[in-house]
Structure formats: C-alpha cells, structure tokens
Design an enzyme around this catalytic site. Structure first.
Site, PDB file in Angstrom:
ATOM      1  CG  ASN A   6      45.981  44.593  44.089  1.00 13.65           C
ATOM      2  OD1 ASN A   6      45.099  44.236  43.316  1.00 13.65           O
ATOM      3  ND2 ASN A   6      46.724  45.669  43.868  1.00 13.65           N
ATOM      4  CG  PHE A   7      43.761  38.107  43.160  1.00 17.31           C
ATOM      5  CD1 PHE A   7      44.632  37.903  44.208  1.00 17.31           C
ATOM      6  CD2 PHE A   7      42.645  37.265  43.047  1.00 17.31           C
ATOM      7  CE1 PHE A   7      44.406  36.890  45.144  1.00 17.31           C
ATOM      8  CE2 PHE A   7      42.409  36.249  43.968  1.00 17.31           C
ATOM      9  CZ  PHE A   7      43.292  36.058  45.016  1.00 17.31           C
ATOM     10  CE  LYS A   8      49.596  44.758  41.924  1.00 12.54           C
ATOM     11  NZ  LYS A   8      50.965  45.255  41.779  1.00 12.54           N
ATOM     12  CG  HIS A  88      47.588  50.096  42.975  1.00 11.15           C
ATOM     13  ND1 HIS A  88      48.553  50.056  41.993  1.00 11.15           N
ATOM     14  CD2 HIS A  88      47.935  49.167  43.891  1.00 11.15           C
ATOM     15  CE1 HIS A  88      49.430  49.109  42.310  1.00 11.15           C
ATOM     16  NE2 HIS A  88      49.087  48.565  43.453  1.00 11.15           N
ATOM     17  CD  GLU A  90      50.158  47.849  39.441  1.00  9.53           C
ATOM     18  OE1 GLU A  90      49.045  47.308  39.519  1.00  9.53           O
ATOM     19  OE2 GLU A  90      51.200  47.330  39.901  1.00  9.53           O
ATOM     20  CD  GLU A 157      50.752  49.106  47.377  1.00  5.44           C
ATOM     21  OE1 GLU A 157      50.903  47.904  47.589  1.00  5.44           O
ATOM     22  OE2 GLU A 157      50.087  49.556  46.430  1.00  5.44           O
ATOM     23  N   GLY A 163      56.279  44.944  42.666  1.00  3.24           N
ATOM     24  CA  GLY A 163      56.518  43.951  41.621  1.00  3.24           C
ATOM     25  C   GLY A 163      57.969  43.826  41.213  1.00  3.24           C
ATOM     26  CB  SER A 194      58.822  43.367  46.817  1.00  7.48           C
ATOM     27  OG  SER A 194      58.824  43.747  45.455  1.00  7.48           O
TER      28      SER A 194
HETATM   29  P1  PGA Z   1      53.736  43.489  44.812  1.00  9.33           P
HETATM   30  O1  PGA Z   1      52.484  44.504  44.576  1.00  9.33           O
HETATM   31  O2  PGA Z   1      53.465  42.795  46.115  1.00  9.33           O
HETATM   32  O3  PGA Z   1      53.701  42.575  43.624  1.00  9.33           O
HETATM   33  O4  PGA Z   1      54.960  44.320  44.881  1.00  9.33           O
HETATM   34  C1  PGA Z   1      51.973  45.249  45.629  1.00  9.33           C
HETATM   35  C2  PGA Z   1      50.840  46.108  45.144  1.00  9.33           C
HETATM   36  O5  PGA Z   1      50.925  46.679  44.055  1.00  9.33           O
HETATM   37  O6  PGA Z   1      49.823  46.258  45.844  1.00  9.33           O
END
Ligand code: PGA
Length: 230
Positions: A6-8, A88, A90, A157, A163, A194
């Site tokens: 997932n590049f976000k 997600h 976010e 998650e 992150g 992570s």
């Molecule tokens: P991360 O993000 O690997 O940077 O913790 C995972 C995600 O949000 O899918």
C-alpha cells in the site's frame, strides 16, 4: 501467501513504473502461487505487466457523475482495475468514513464484482482495555459487510502498529487472527502494521495469517521483494 503493498500518498507515476520494473526483475524466479497486490496512488494507476494485481486505494461508489475530486468505476475500468482497498483506518480517521459509508462502499464494489481488501483495526485505547473489548471493536467493523463474499480479503491492522515501527506481537496477532477466523472462516486474513523484512518470517508463520498488507516497508522495491521472497 498474499503480499500487498500500500503506497498511500507516496510514489509518482514515474517512480511506480521504476518500482515495478525492479520488482519484476527481483521476482522473476518467484513461485506464482503467491499473490501480490500493489496499491499505487491514483495518478500512478496504469496497465502494468507482471505477476501482480494493481488495485485502487479508494474510489467513490459510483460509475461516474458529479463528485468533484473523486474517481469511480469508469476511471478504474480504463486500467482494468477490479481490486480495491476499503475501510483503511487512515480513511476512517482522516476522511471521516463511518462504518455505514464503508459498508455502502463495500456493497457497491461487491455488486460490481470487485475484489475487496477490507481493513479493520482497533486503536491503542481499546487494545489497552484487553482482548474482549478489542474483539468487540473489530466485530463491529463487520457491520453491513458480507464477510462471506468470495472476492473478499480481510486485513487486520491494529492502528497503533501502523507506521509506528512497532508491530503487534506474535501472541497478539495469533490470538486476534484465530478469533477473527472463527467468524470469517475461509476468507483470507492479512496482518498489517509495521511489517518489514526483519519480522516478515515470524508474522507469516503464525497460524491464521494468510498474508500481509505493508505500507512503509513496501515503498522500496528491494525491501518489498525481500519480504515476498522470504
Ligand atoms: P505500515 O502500514 O506497514 O507502514 O505500518 C500498513 C498499512 O497501513 O497498510
């Protein structure tokens, strides 16, 4: 195993193309039974060649129309995209996507035959209360979701692990996944938060983990391919 990147809000069209070229070279010997997904930002969506599926990080649940700033199925169709990430944390947090909205989005893309990677996860305040409150919180994120849809993949998650560099422990992942598996049965279940080359082996060897959803450590093709090849 499923490996999803997932590049976000990272990478450009140019860097995504370079990334995919590099990945193709590194993974040319890889067993094709593993499934790889890449979720680039909208501006880097394209028809890329390789042993992976490109998905959208989000879309608006319409074919097309007057929804300024959004993209719908028509724009995804142009690149043959039939995979989408929904729910997600976010988006739930920063874009204020409620469970109701998330469920509507899932129902719409399910009706369009999309493969859906559906994310759930609890904040630290809930994890600190103990396992039962965690499960209650997670199960509430299945409200309105057809958890037996044959093109659904669930990604667990924990928000406090995203992150932060601090992944959940093997015990936490194992307990949570086995409880979730009792509910979703055969639906594949990914862990995210992570995940990196240093912990990939430990995480993918946990029973009930069918793959990983990776953010930060997926941004570099070498690091992501190390995980896929682990
Ligand atoms: P991360 O993000 O690997 O940077 O913790 C995972 C995600 O949000 O899918």
């Amino acid at each position: 195993m499923i490996y999803a990147a997932n590049f976000k809000t990272n990478q450009t069209r140019k860097s995504t193309r370079q990334y995919i070229e590099e990945l193709n070279v590194k993974l040319c010997t890889k067993d094709v039974r593993d499934k790889i997904y890449i979720f680039p930002p909208f501006t880097a969506l394209d028809n890329y060649e390789g042993n992976f599926t490109i998905g959208a990080q989000n879309a608006y649940p319409v074919h097309n129309g007057a929804f300024t700033g959004e993209i719908g199925v028509e724009q995804l169709d142009e690149f043959g995209i039939k995979t989408i990430l929904i729910g997600h944390s976010e988006r739930r947090e920063y874009m204020a996507e409620t469970q109701e909205k998330v469920a509507q989005k899932c129902a719409f893309f399910q009706a369009q035959g999309f493969e859906i990677i559906y994310c759930i996860g609890e904040p630290l305040s809930i994890r600190e209360k103990g396992f039962e409150p965690v499960m209650e919180y997670l199960l509430a994120q299945f409200e309105g979701i057809d958890i037996h849809y044959d093109k659904l993949v669930v990604a667990y998650e924990p928000i406090w692990a995203i992150g932060t560099g601090r992944s959940a422990t093997a015990e936490e992942i194992s307990a949570t996944h086995s409880a979730l598996k009792k509910v979703i049965n055969d639906t594949p279940l990914l862990y995210g938060g992570s995940v990196k080359p240093a912990n990939i082996k430990e995480i993918t060897s946990i029973a009930g983990v069918d793959g990983v959803l990776v953010g930060s450590a997926s941004l570099d093709a070498d690091s992501f391919s190390q995980m896929v090849l682990s």
